[in-house]
Scaffold this motif. Sequence first.
Motif, PDB file in Angstrom:
ATOM      1  N   ASP A  56      46.278   5.079 -70.340  1.00  0.00           N
ATOM      2  CA  ASP A  56      45.380   6.238 -70.284  1.00  0.00           C
ATOM      3  C   ASP A  56      45.752   7.242 -69.200  1.00  0.00           C
ATOM      4  O   ASP A  56      45.076   8.260 -69.043  1.00  0.00           O
ATOM      5  CB  ASP A  56      43.928   5.770 -70.046  1.00  0.00           C
ATOM      6  N   LEU A  57      46.792   6.964 -68.442  1.00  0.00           N
ATOM      7  CA  LEU A  57      47.177   7.846 -67.339  1.00  0.00           C
ATOM      8  C   LEU A  57      48.045   8.988 -67.833  1.00  0.00           C
ATOM      9  O   LEU A  57      48.938   8.798 -68.653  1.00  0.00           O
ATOM     10  CB  LEU A  57      47.940   7.057 -66.269  1.00  0.00           C
ATOM     11  N   THR A  58      47.784  10.159 -67.312  1.00  0.00           N
ATOM     12  CA  THR A  58      48.588  11.339 -67.630  1.00  0.00           C
ATOM     13  C   THR A  58      49.794  11.366 -66.697  1.00  0.00           C
ATOM     14  O   THR A  58      49.625  11.255 -65.480  1.00  0.00           O
ATOM     15  CB  THR A  58      47.763  12.625 -67.414  1.00  0.00           C
ATOM     16  N   PRO A  59      51.010  11.501 -67.229  1.00  0.00           N
ATOM     17  CA  PRO A  59      52.187  11.562 -66.356  1.00  0.00           C
ATOM     18  C   PRO A  59      52.085  12.750 -65.398  1.00  0.00           C
ATOM     19  O   PRO A  59      51.584  13.807 -65.743  1.00  0.00           O
ATOM     20  CB  PRO A  59      53.355  11.756 -67.327  1.00  0.00           C
ATOM     21  N   SER A  60      52.585  12.549 -64.194  1.00  0.00           N
ATOM     22  CA  SER A  60      52.555  13.600 -63.185  1.00  0.00           C
ATOM     23  C   SER A  60      53.620  14.651 -63.486  1.00  0.00           C
ATOM     24  O   SER A  60      54.720  14.336 -63.934  1.00  0.00           O
ATOM     25  CB  SER A  60      52.812  12.999 -61.804  1.00  0.00           C
ATOM     26  N   ASP A  61      53.286  15.902 -63.201  1.00  0.00           N
ATOM     27  CA  ASP A  61      54.253  16.995 -63.349  1.00  0.00           C
ATOM     28  C   ASP A  61      55.155  17.111 -62.120  1.00  0.00           C
ATOM     29  O   ASP A  61      56.178  17.772 -62.161  1.00  0.00           O
ATOM     30  CB  ASP A  61      53.519  18.327 -63.553  1.00  0.00           C
ATOM     31  N   ASP A  62      54.755  16.484 -61.024  1.00  0.00           N
ATOM     32  CA  ASP A  62      55.495  16.552 -59.768  1.00  0.00           C
ATOM     33  C   ASP A  62      56.571  15.462 -59.755  1.00  0.00           C
ATOM     34  O   ASP A  62      56.254  14.274 -59.825  1.00  0.00           O
ATOM     35  CB  ASP A  62      54.532  16.357 -58.601  1.00  0.00           C
ATOM     36  N   PRO A  63      57.863  15.847 -59.668  1.00  0.00           N
ATOM     37  CA  PRO A  63      58.929  14.841 -59.689  1.00  0.00           C
ATOM     38  C   PRO A  63      58.937  13.950 -58.444  1.00  0.00           C
ATOM     39  O   PRO A  63      59.590  12.918 -58.433  1.00  0.00           O
ATOM     40  CB  PRO A  63      60.210  15.673 -59.772  1.00  0.00           C
ATOM     41  N   ASP A  64      58.205  14.335 -57.399  1.00  0.00           N
ATOM     42  CA  ASP A  64      58.145  13.531 -56.175  1.00  0.00           C
ATOM     43  C   ASP A  64      56.856  12.731 -56.072  1.00  0.00           C
ATOM     44  O   ASP A  64      56.514  12.227 -55.006  1.00  0.00           O
ATOM     45  CB  ASP A  64      58.280  14.432 -54.946  1.00  0.00           C
ATOM     46  N   GLU A  65      56.112  12.609 -57.167  1.00  0.00           N
ATOM     47  CA  GLU A  65      54.855  11.877 -57.168  1.00  0.00           C
ATOM     48  C   GLU A  65      54.925  10.773 -58.204  1.00  0.00           C
ATOM     49  O   GLU A  65      55.350  11.000 -59.330  1.00  0.00           O
ATOM     50  CB  GLU A  65      53.717  12.842 -57.492  1.00  0.00           C
ATOM     51  N   PHE A  66      54.512   9.554 -57.794  1.00  0.00           N
ATOM     52  CA  PHE A  66      54.614   8.400 -58.674  1.00  0.00           C
ATOM     53  C   PHE A  66      53.326   7.590 -58.617  1.00  0.00           C
ATOM     54  O   PHE A  66      52.673   7.521 -57.586  1.00  0.00           O
ATOM     55  CB  PHE A  66      55.761   7.475 -58.235  1.00  0.00           C
ATOM     56  N   TYR A  67      53.000   6.943 -59.722  1.00  0.00           N
ATOM     57  CA  TYR A  67      51.965   5.924 -59.699  1.00  0.00           C
ATOM     58  C   TYR A  67      52.595   4.684 -59.087  1.00  0.00           C
ATOM     59  O   TYR A  67      53.781   4.408 -59.270  1.00  0.00           O
ATOM     60  CB  TYR A  67      51.474   5.614 -61.117  1.00  0.00           C
ATOM     61  N   ASP A  68      51.788   3.903 -58.387  1.00  0.00           N
ATOM     62  CA  ASP A  68      52.306   2.707 -57.735  1.00  0.00           C
ATOM     63  C   ASP A  68      53.007   1.781 -58.719  1.00  0.00           C
ATOM     64  O   ASP A  68      54.071   1.243 -58.422  1.00  0.00           O
ATOM     65  CB  ASP A  68      51.172   1.944 -57.044  1.00  0.00           C
ATOM     66  N   HIS A  69      52.411   1.595 -59.906  1.00  0.00           N
ATOM     67  CA  HIS A  69      53.002   0.660 -60.872  1.00  0.00           C
ATOM     68  C   HIS A  69      54.378   1.116 -61.346  1.00  0.00           C
ATOM     69  O   HIS A  69      55.178   0.303 -61.794  1.00  0.00           O
ATOM     70  CB  HIS A  69      52.073   0.430 -62.068  1.00  0.00           C
ATOM     71  N   GLU A  70      54.685   2.414 -61.230  1.00  0.00           N
ATOM     72  CA  GLU A  70      56.002   2.919 -61.636  1.00  0.00           C
ATOM     73  C   GLU A  70      57.093   2.508 -60.644  1.00  0.00           C
ATOM     74  O   GLU A  70      58.266   2.502 -60.997  1.00  0.00           O
ATOM     75  CB  GLU A  70      55.975   4.443 -61.756  1.00  0.00           C
ATOM     76  N   LEU A  71      56.702   2.165 -59.419  1.00  0.00           N
ATOM     77  CA  LEU A  71      57.683   1.792 -58.397  1.00  0.00           C
ATOM     78  C   LEU A  71      57.897   0.278 -58.313  1.00  0.00           C
ATOM     79  O   LEU A  71      58.884  -0.165 -57.738  1.00  0.00           O
ATOM     80  CB  LEU A  71      57.254   2.336 -57.029  1.00  0.00           C
TER      81      LEU A  71
END
Length: 184
Positions: free
Chosen positions: A102-117
């Motif tokens: 349900d999360l919208t991907p971020s438009d900022d290339p320097d911003e990540f959701y924790d689970h993506e890391l």
Amino acid sequence: MDLPVERGEGSMVLVGRVVKPHGVRGELVVDVRTDEPEDRFAVGRVLRGRMPKAPKGSPDQNYTVTAARQHAGRLLLSLAEVVGREGADAVRGLLLLVDTADLTPSDDPDEFYDHELEGVPVRLVGGDDVGVVTEVLHLPGGDVLSIKTADGRDVLVPFVTEMVPTVSTELIEIDPPDGLLDDA
């Protein structure tokens, strides 16, 4: 960003934790764990709730936000399924979650959701492999990367630009001070 919590088939992210009741009508003081509280706690939003010590495999319960407001620097939340002071007391410690789908991907290339890391390989700026990120911790003193090293140790690296100059979902490069990665 939101914090990852795994259970069952889907991946969930933690967006808040019920700290305590507020008043007698069932309002809840919530420790916010998201950068987007206005979206995550919008009226009508359905959140999944999980008690932190629930047995593995226990079903999550749905909670519908009926009101959210700031009070003295904290979020006060009303949920349709929580009625009165006793109902609010019963959900003390409740983890409030949303599905990663349900999360919208971020438009900022320097911003990540924790689970993506999580699971992203880590190496030193000089090129030596270190290990993989197991978790992003949000501590009172700042954010920290928990890294499982190639030899099985867990090390914590402050998630600041000076020590983590390069971040992507494919590779994280770190430049820790001398001694940080040495055997304890």
